[in-house]
Design a protein around this motif. Structure first.
Motif, mmCIF file in Angstrom:
data_model
loop_
_atom_site.group_PDB
_atom_site.id
_atom_site.type_symbol
_atom_site.label_atom_id
_atom_site.label_comp_id
_atom_site.label_asym_id
_atom_site.label_seq_id
_atom_site.Cartn_x
_atom_site.Cartn_y
_atom_site.Cartn_z
ATOM 1 N N ALA A 179 -5.100 -2.471 0.007
ATOM 2 C CA ALA A 179 -5.826 -2.031 1.269
ATOM 3 C C ALA A 179 -4.887 -1.588 2.030
ATOM 4 O O ALA A 179 -3.619 -2.372 2.101
ATOM 5 C CB ALA A 179 -6.783 -3.076 1.797
ATOM 6 N N THR A 192 -9.020 -8.437 -1.670
ATOM 7 C CA THR A 192 -8.583 -7.340 -2.437
ATOM 8 C C THR A 192 -8.610 -7.626 -4.122
ATOM 9 O O THR A 192 -7.817 -6.956 -4.947
ATOM 10 C CB THR A 192 -7.381 -6.540 -1.955
ATOM 11 O OG1 THR A 192 -6.254 -7.549 -2.198
ATOM 12 C CG2 THR A 192 -7.338 -6.069 -0.513
ATOM 13 N N SER A 212 0.782 -1.307 -0.025
ATOM 14 C CA SER A 212 0.031 -0.211 0.052
ATOM 15 C C SER A 212 0.843 1.417 -0.060
ATOM 16 O O SER A 212 0.573 2.159 -0.636
ATOM 17 C CB SER A 212 -0.950 -0.042 1.150
ATOM 18 O OG SER A 212 -1.606 1.272 1.573
ATOM 19 N N CYS A 247 -16.675 1.874 -3.880
ATOM 20 C CA CYS A 247 -15.617 1.982 -2.866
ATOM 21 C C CYS A 247 -16.358 2.466 -1.527
ATOM 22 O O CYS A 247 -17.273 3.626 -1.557
ATOM 23 C CB CYS A 247 -14.675 3.191 -3.072
ATOM 24 S SG CYS A 247 -13.337 3.404 -1.799
ATOM 25 N N ILE A 260 -8.326 5.723 -2.923
ATOM 26 C CA ILE A 260 -7.878 4.326 -3.236
ATOM 27 C C ILE A 260 -7.483 4.108 -4.782
ATOM 28 O O ILE A 260 -8.506 4.314 -5.487
ATOM 29 C CB ILE A 260 -8.885 3.295 -2.846
ATOM 30 C CG1 ILE A 260 -9.164 3.386 -1.293
ATOM 31 C CG2 ILE A 260 -8.420 1.893 -2.819
ATOM 32 C CD1 ILE A 260 -7.983 3.099 -0.290
ATOM 33 N N ASN A 265 -13.915 0.583 5.405
ATOM 34 C CA ASN A 265 -14.305 -1.052 5.810
ATOM 35 C C ASN A 265 -13.833 -0.775 7.470
ATOM 36 O O ASN A 265 -14.685 -0.757 8.243
ATOM 37 C CB ASN A 265 -13.530 -2.001 4.786
ATOM 38 C CG ASN A 265 -14.050 -3.137 5.204
ATOM 39 O OD1 ASN A 265 -15.137 -3.519 5.257
ATOM 40 N ND2 ASN A 265 -12.984 -4.152 5.574
ATOM 41 N N ARG A 275 -9.065 -4.639 6.498
ATOM 42 C CA ARG A 275 -8.719 -3.731 5.301
ATOM 43 C C ARG A 275 -9.432 -2.502 5.561
ATOM 44 O O ARG A 275 -10.678 -2.436 5.941
ATOM 45 C CB ARG A 275 -9.602 -4.259 4.187
ATOM 46 C CG ARG A 275 -8.903 -5.938 3.622
ATOM 47 C CD ARG A 275 -9.740 -6.215 2.421
ATOM 48 N NE ARG A 275 -11.035 -6.279 3.048
ATOM 49 C CZ ARG A 275 -12.276 -6.651 2.199
ATOM 50 N NH1 ARG A 275 -11.910 -6.842 0.814
ATOM 51 N NH2 ARG A 275 -13.218 -6.763 2.368
ATOM 52 N N ASP A 276 -8.599 -1.270 5.457
ATOM 53 C CA ASP A 276 -9.218 0.031 5.518
ATOM 54 C C ASP A 276 -10.528 0.158 4.486
ATOM 55 O O ASP A 276 -11.188 0.992 4.784
ATOM 56 C CB ASP A 276 -8.194 0.980 5.241
ATOM 57 C CG ASP A 276 -7.620 1.186 4.059
ATOM 58 O OD1 ASP A 276 -7.729 0.222 3.274
ATOM 59 O OD2 ASP A 276 -7.453 2.478 3.612
ATOM 60 N N SER A 277 -10.286 -0.536 3.428
ATOM 61 C CA SER A 277 -11.201 -0.347 2.332
ATOM 62 C C SER A 277 -12.050 -1.365 1.834
ATOM 63 O O SER A 277 -11.305 -2.409 1.930
ATOM 64 C CB SER A 277 -10.484 0.502 1.255
ATOM 65 O OG SER A 277 -9.396 0.204 1.005
ATOM 66 N N ASN A 297 -2.908 -8.432 0.078
ATOM 67 C CA ASN A 297 -2.482 -7.452 -1.034
ATOM 68 C C ASN A 297 -1.684 -8.191 -1.897
ATOM 69 O O ASN A 297 -1.856 -7.828 -3.032
ATOM 70 C CB ASN A 297 -1.981 -5.940 -0.770
ATOM 71 C CG ASN A 297 -2.991 -4.910 -0.040
ATOM 72 O OD1 ASN A 297 -4.076 -5.298 -0.134
ATOM 73 N ND2 ASN A 297 -2.273 -4.217 0.856
#
Length: 870
Positions: free
Chosen positions: A746, A788, A457, A814, A825, A817, A756-758, A516
């Motif tokens: 993520a 992801t 990331s 999007c 992102i 999360n 995961r942040d997203s 990832n």
């Protein structure tokens, strides 16, 4: 049929996201009274354990108020419980992770059709002082006496917790030692050398307060020194909540601990666990017990590599052992960067694994005679021979923690360090054909996997990781003689079933669970011809998952491995007098042919096998695709976009051509009568999205068009892509296939179960929003959204409903999360529409014409917008 170039989508429209389906059901729960009966003994044991520990600490260090780690296990999950923890002063949230495959009982069981199906829950970890624990216990007692009691604002999550609670306990000495491999490791080291000093890792509970981190470091150092040991090195990476020390203790102290673990260092509450130093040795699935027939006698070789100038930038990095850069199969193809001077203590004859992996990336399987890569491979040695082992096994050095080594190596690629510029910022892919045999994925993300997720990331780079090898014997139900008399097909079936029944012993090896990364497993396939003799089995005569390849799933039951590649056929010895069938490990065929060191031949080659090979071949495939992408973006004057989005497009495209193919049918035949859901789960666990077809995604055909999209999204944003549908498909009973692959990186959130942040996902919109013609030979539609990388295949004669404007809408969505999205992102998207070859439709040409007109219209609109109004 002529080959056509890939296409680029015009800039997509921005809109709001669609609804994201998913979410599990809560299990049946017992009454509050029954929960009280179940849990009261557990709360009592917790109180007693904490009181005993308080007395121990007070005796050792008078006046110190201890902190305790409390473990809470639940059936199902309690979303956002960490917010409720903040309501109790003295409780500090340490993290949570998924608990997988919990056995149902009379109180908790599935509400679905099968009440005996396994459940999934949650493990939560909190640091607490005694006053906070007393408050928690008081709240439980009050709730048990009055289930209808009102909870004040912010405390209602405790009601959910109590109703789903499975266990609550103190994190004790046994938690620090069991299931980490440390006890076995200590015994093995002392058995090998009873007088040696022993090095191992102590991972600490990560504290957000830097002062508390320093105090913990100093305290563990003091306790180590009291035992006559020392702290060799330490590593702290706050972005992944990681703090760990590399400790060395005298052998005598290790013996004392093995006899009696009541040692202050082992009982230290600031230590989360002790584990063997993750040197990630690559004792491979081959050895020199049998000679290969490929040796060429020549003069003694000087392997000193000369400096080579390259015309092209490197796109792939190999983190591995030091290769023989001057081997004839590798000469002129490698950039070796050795800032730690491993070469000075790395004899040529020991440069085995790095040479093999470099050979596979540069040349592929030498049996196939493929072309060398046109761009060089950057090599950073991170392993070296361990002279203390019988075979000088290559492994990470024991002078540093593994995460520190890899972190430094990646940072050196992309960052200016105050003295030196980034050494290889052009790298898009990093190959890691190594894994930690001491850490099998059990539902909790390992520190190494969290590191890869954060690095990918942060630096926008794709890691390609091997799933891991399991070379232990396979135990079948029959005795050796009975198994011998089975037919070849029945033998294969019994082997495959035995592997599935022992899947808990064959899990992914850290860091293969990285969300990832592209994780690569192996198929039992290569281009060699095995020479069989009595007593040897070639288990499968068709392509199947390799017997040694680790099995998934990944975190939160995401698809892992992502893909499989040929890893080499593994022969097995016939069982004699037992039911254990063991693997044959030597340098002879079958396997994949690679470069290998030899004192007398500069082009010596051997046959090898393993998931390391598969990862290297996947990395090679990524470079081939990268070359295609670079040319495409250059022709469209989008070089800056290539640099930004190519790692994600590689992630999407290496998977885009993947399919289960015939392996689905072969696995089905060996499993026997199972329902479609069970079959899909088993197939996905073994081969992920399937085996990629690299050539397929590098070009299009008259009847197949692949279009690429990319962009950045904020929270609660979506992009809509408009795929033109050729007029000839309208109303025609023509088989067609739509394949969509979406990927992103993520940012990891280590303390949150969602991790995961997203969350990104694609949906089919408009008149086709209910499109359900998914291929029967593809991963379950719910599972594909848990990682992801979302890869789905839709096919059939009525696949796409032709809309009035002959457009199929694909939306990339999007949402936040596990945390708030701080930076937009980036994502990479690949969409392929195709019809059967021979169909008289110029599908590619019609799609190309519409897309090119859309791009021209966007350009005209931008020009009009730039013209000032009068």
């Amino acid at each position: 049929m002529s080959r056509r170039p890939l296409l680029l989508f015009p800039t997509p429209d921005t809109t709001s996201p669609s609804r994201r389906n998913g979410g599990g059901e809560e299990p049946h729960k017992p009454s509050v009274t029954r929960q009280g009966e179940r849990l009261s003994p557990q709360f009592s044991r917790l109180e007693a354990a904490l009181e005993n520990r308080r007395i121990e600490v007070q005796n050792d260090t008078p006046g110190v108020d201890p902190e305790y780690t409390v473990v809470i296990e639940t059936y199902s999950s309690v979303p956002d419980f960490f917010k409720a923890v903040r309501q109790i002063e003295g409780l500090e949230w340490l993290g949570e992770h998924e608990a997988r495959d919990l056995e149902p009982d009379e109180d908790f069981y599935s509400l679905g059709s099968d009440s005996q199906s396994l459940l999934n829950g949650q493990v939560m970890l909190m640091l607490s002082d005694r006053r906070a624990i007393d408050e928690l216990l008081s709240l439980w007692r009050e709730y048990g006496q009055n289930p209808n009691m009102p909870f004040t604002r912010g405390w209602a999550k405790f009601r959910d917790l109590f109703s789903l609670l499975k266990d609550i306990r103190y994190w004790n000495t046994q938690d620090r030692l069991r299931n980490t491999g440390i006890l076995e490791y200590w015994n093995d080291v002392l058995e090998f050398d009873a007088d040696t000093s022993v090095r191992f890792e102590a991972e600490l509970w990560f504290r957000t307060d830097i002062v508390k981190r320093e105090n913990a470091h100093n305290n563990v150092t003091r306790l180590t020194q009291e035992l006559g040991g020392q702290v060799i090195s330490s590593c702290c990476i706050p972005d992944i909540n990681y703090q760990s020390l590399l400790i060395e203790l005298p052998a005598g102290q290790i013996e004392n601990i093995l006899r009696d673990s009541r040692v202050n260092l082992i009982r230290c509450d600031q230590v989360m666990l002790f584990r063997p130093l993750g040197q990630m040795s690559v004792e491979p699935l081959w050895s020199d017990t049998a000679e290969s027939s490929n040796q060429v006698e020549e003069e003694v070789v000087n392997y000193e590599a000369s400096r080579v100038e390259f015309d092209r930038l490197p796109r792939v990095a190999l983190f591995d052992g030091l290769p023989l850069a001057n081997h004839l199969d590798l000469r002129g193809s490698l950039i070796v960067d050795d800032p730690d001077d491993f070469e000075s203590d790395y004899p040529a004859e020991n440069r085995i694994h790095g040479t093999a992996m470099a050979s596979l990336i540069v040349n592929g399987d030498l049996t196939e005679g493929a072309r060398k890569l046109e761009s060089p491979v950057y090599v950073r040695p991170i392993m070296k021979p361990d002279v203390r082992t019988a075979n000088n096994i290559e492994c990470l050095p024991d002078t540093e923690l593994p995460l520190d080594i890899v972190h430094r190596a990646v940072r050196r690629l992309f960052e200016y360090d105050g003295e030196q510029d980034p050494v290889a910022p052009s790298i898009k892919v990093i190959n890691l054909s190594i894994g930690d045999p001491n850490i099998h994925f059990n539902g909790k993300m390992s520190p190494f996997a969290r590191l890869l997720d954060w690095l990918s990331s942060k630096y926008n780079v794709l890691f390609v990781v091997s799933a891991g090898n399991h070379s232990q014997s396979i135990t079948v139900q029959q005795s050796g003689l009975d198994f011998h008399h089975l037919s070849d097909d029945r033998k294969a079936t019994e082997i495959f079933k035995a592997l599935q029944e022992s899947n808990w012993e064959r899990k992914l090896l850290s860091p293969a669970e990285s969300v990832n990364a592209i994780t690569v497993g192996s198929t039992h396939s290569d281009e060699s011809t095995p020479v069989l003799r009595n007593g040897l089995y070639n288990i499968y005569d068709v392509e199947m998952p390799a017997t040694y390849s680790a099995q998934g799933n990944g975190y939160a039951r995401a698809v892992k491995p992502d893909i499989v590649m040929p890893g080499g056929k593994m022969l097995h010895n016939e069982a004699i007098g037992s039911s254990d069938i063991s693997a044959v490990t030597n340098y002879a065929a079958p396997g994949q042919l690679v470069a290998h060191p030899s004192p007398s031949a500069s082009n010596y080659r051997v046959y090898i096998r393993g998931t390391s090979n598969s990862a290297a071949l996947a990395s090679r495939g990524c470079v081939e695709i990268c070359d295609t992408l670079e040319g495409l973006f250059d022709e469209n004057d989008q070089n800056a976009q290539f640099e930004q989005y190519s790692p994600l497009l590689l992630k999407s495209l290496i998977t885009h051509g993947a399919s289960w193919g015939s392996m689905h049918d072969h696995i089905s035949n060996h499993l026997g009568s199972v329902n479609s859901s069970t079959l899909k789960n088993v197939v996905a666990r073994n081969i992920g999205y399937g085996k990629p077809d690299i050539d397929r995604v590098k070009f299009c055909l008259d009847t197949r068009a692949t279009i690429i999209g990319y962009g950045v999204l904020e929270n609660s944003e979506a992009h809509v892509y408009k795929l033109p549908i050729p007029e000839g498909l309208g109303g025609a009973d023509i088989w067609r296939r739509l394949t969509v692959s979406l990927s992103w990186f993520a940012k990891p959130c280590p303390t949150h179960m969602k991790y995961r942040d997203s969350a990104l996902w694609f949906t089919v919109e408009g008149e086709n929003k209910d499109l359900t013609a998914r291929s029967s030979k593809s991963v379950d539609w719910r599972q594909v959204k848990r990682g992801t990388l979302q890869h789905e295949v839709f096919e059939g004669e009525e696949l796409a409903v032709i809309t009035e404007d002959r457009t199929l809408l694909i939306k990339v969505n999007c949402k936040d999360n596990a945390s708030r999205i701080v930076e937009p992102i980036k994502y990479g998207l690949a969409i392929t529409l195709e019809v059967a070859e021979g169909v008289d439709i110029q599908l590619y040409q019609e799609i190309q014409e519409v897309i090119e007109e859309q791009i021209r219209e966007q350009a005209r609109a931008q020009l009009r917008a730039q013209v000032p109004t009068r």
